[in-house]
Design a protein around this motif. Structure first.
Motif, short mmCIF file in Angstrom:
data_model
loop_
_atom_site.label_atom_id
_atom_site.label_comp_id
_atom_site.label_asym_id
_atom_site.label_seq_id
_atom_site.Cartn_x
_atom_site.Cartn_y
_atom_site.Cartn_z
N THR A 53 -33.94 -32.31 -77.93
CA THR A 53 -32.48 -32.42 -78.03
C THR A 53 -32.05 -33.75 -78.65
O THR A 53 -31.05 -33.80 -79.36
CB THR A 53 -31.81 -32.24 -76.65
N GLU A 54 -32.81 -34.81 -78.44
CA GLU A 54 -32.48 -36.10 -79.03
C GLU A 54 -32.95 -36.19 -80.48
O GLU A 54 -32.20 -36.59 -81.36
CB GLU A 54 -33.08 -37.23 -78.20
N GLY A 55 -34.20 -35.83 -80.72
CA GLY A 55 -34.78 -35.97 -82.05
C GLY A 55 -34.26 -34.97 -83.07
O GLY A 55 -34.30 -35.23 -84.27
N PHE A 56 -33.78 -33.84 -82.61
CA PHE A 56 -33.30 -32.79 -83.50
C PHE A 56 -31.79 -32.57 -83.37
O PHE A 56 -31.28 -31.51 -83.72
CB PHE A 56 -34.06 -31.49 -83.24
N TRP A 59 -29.98 -31.26 -86.49
CA TRP A 59 -30.25 -29.84 -86.73
C TRP A 59 -29.52 -28.96 -85.73
O TRP A 59 -28.93 -27.94 -86.08
CB TRP A 59 -31.75 -29.56 -86.66
N ILE A 60 -29.59 -29.35 -84.47
CA ILE A 60 -28.96 -28.56 -83.41
C ILE A 60 -27.46 -28.46 -83.66
O ILE A 60 -26.88 -27.37 -83.61
CB ILE A 60 -29.28 -29.17 -82.03
N ASP A 72 -21.42 -25.66 -75.91
CA ASP A 72 -21.82 -25.32 -74.54
C ASP A 72 -22.61 -24.02 -74.45
O ASP A 72 -23.08 -23.66 -73.37
CB ASP A 72 -20.61 -25.27 -73.60
N GLU A 73 -22.78 -23.32 -75.58
CA GLU A 73 -23.58 -22.10 -75.60
C GLU A 73 -24.92 -22.26 -76.31
O GLU A 73 -25.69 -21.32 -76.42
CB GLU A 73 -22.79 -20.95 -76.24
N LEU A 74 -25.21 -23.46 -76.81
CA LEU A 74 -26.49 -23.70 -77.47
C LEU A 74 -27.65 -23.75 -76.48
O LEU A 74 -28.77 -23.37 -76.80
CB LEU A 74 -26.44 -24.99 -78.28
N PHE A 75 -27.36 -24.21 -75.27
CA PHE A 75 -28.38 -24.31 -74.23
C PHE A 75 -27.85 -23.68 -72.96
O PHE A 75 -26.64 -23.62 -72.73
CB PHE A 75 -28.76 -25.77 -73.98
N ALA A 76 -28.77 -23.20 -72.12
CA ALA A 76 -28.38 -22.57 -70.87
C ALA A 76 -29.48 -22.79 -69.84
O ALA A 76 -30.58 -23.23 -70.17
CB ALA A 76 -28.14 -21.07 -71.08
N VAL A 77 -29.16 -22.45 -68.60
CA VAL A 77 -30.13 -22.48 -67.51
C VAL A 77 -30.16 -21.10 -66.90
O VAL A 77 -29.11 -20.50 -66.64
CB VAL A 77 -29.73 -23.52 -66.44
N ASP A 78 -31.36 -20.57 -66.69
CA ASP A 78 -31.52 -19.28 -66.02
C ASP A 78 -31.37 -19.52 -64.52
O ASP A 78 -32.17 -20.24 -63.93
CB ASP A 78 -32.89 -18.71 -66.35
N SER A 79 -30.34 -18.94 -63.92
CA SER A 79 -30.06 -19.19 -62.49
C SER A 79 -31.19 -18.70 -61.59
O SER A 79 -31.41 -19.25 -60.52
CB SER A 79 -28.74 -18.55 -62.08
N ALA A 91 -34.97 -21.79 -82.34
CA ALA A 91 -36.40 -21.54 -82.11
C ALA A 91 -37.31 -22.25 -83.10
O ALA A 91 -38.29 -22.89 -82.69
CB ALA A 91 -36.68 -20.03 -82.10
N LEU A 92 -37.02 -22.17 -84.39
CA LEU A 92 -37.92 -22.80 -85.37
C LEU A 92 -37.87 -24.32 -85.29
O LEU A 92 -38.93 -24.97 -85.32
CB LEU A 92 -37.64 -22.28 -86.77
N PRO A 93 -36.69 -24.94 -85.19
CA PRO A 93 -36.71 -26.40 -84.99
C PRO A 93 -37.43 -26.79 -83.70
O PRO A 93 -38.16 -27.80 -83.67
CB PRO A 93 -35.23 -26.78 -84.94
N PHE A 94 -37.28 -26.01 -82.64
CA PHE A 94 -37.97 -26.29 -81.38
C PHE A 94 -39.48 -26.23 -81.58
O PHE A 94 -40.21 -27.13 -81.16
CB PHE A 94 -37.53 -25.29 -80.31
N LEU A 95 -39.96 -25.20 -82.25
CA LEU A 95 -41.40 -25.07 -82.49
C LEU A 95 -41.91 -26.23 -83.36
O LEU A 95 -43.02 -26.72 -83.16
CB LEU A 95 -41.71 -23.73 -83.16
#
Length: 146
Positions: A53-56, A59-60, A72-79, A91-95
């Motif tokens: 999240t900091e380095g990209f 891009w994000i 606020d919809e770019l990231f989420a937490v599964d309850s 996904a591709l920047p994350f990989l």
């Protein structure tokens, strides 16, 4: 960051990364499970997600703008699991962050596509060869080139 209550079953999307799982969470958003993927690689999820999240951040932010995704919809937490999730466009920047060699592969593939007009993954080429030729034909071809 939103909290997700219900979702469809997770599914693998990329054959090269079978542990990177995606699920639809509502009618408009598909997320992938960063925590599960990082744990499958025996990496510290908190550290690696912060690095991403900091380095990209550029891009994000730009992917969010281009695709019209509110921040606020770019990231989420599964309850249910507490896992950190990211919207599918990340996904591709994350990989690339998790596996810099994959990032180099992406750049090389894009360069090939721009210069030649087409690019195929090694996996695709092997699948096509396997579907087209018998093992004997492939061995015969290899022996005749030696």
């Amino acid at each position: 960051m939103r909290t997700i209550e219900k979702h469809q079953d997770f599914e693998s999307r990329f054959g090269e990364f079978p542990e990177l799982l995606f699920a639809r969470y509502d009618d408009t958003r598909i997320y992938f499970d960063m925590t599960r993927f990082l744990r499958s690689l025996k990496l510290d999820p908190e550290r690696k997600i912060s690095e991403f999240t900091e380095g990209f951040a550029l891009w994000i932010g730009n992917l969010g703008k281009v695709y019209g995704i509110p921040p606020d919809e770019l990231f989420a937490v599964d309850s249910a699991t507490g896992h950190r999730l990211a919207e599918e466009s990340l996904a591709l920047p994350f990989l690339t962050c998790v596996d810099p060699v994959f990032g180099v592969y992406l750049l090389e593939s894009m360069s090939q596509m721009l210069s030649v007009g087409i690019v195929c993954s090694d996996t695709y080429i092997l699948m096509q060869a396997h579907d087209r030729f018998t093992v004997e034909e492939l061995i015969s071809t290899e022996n005749s080139n030696a």
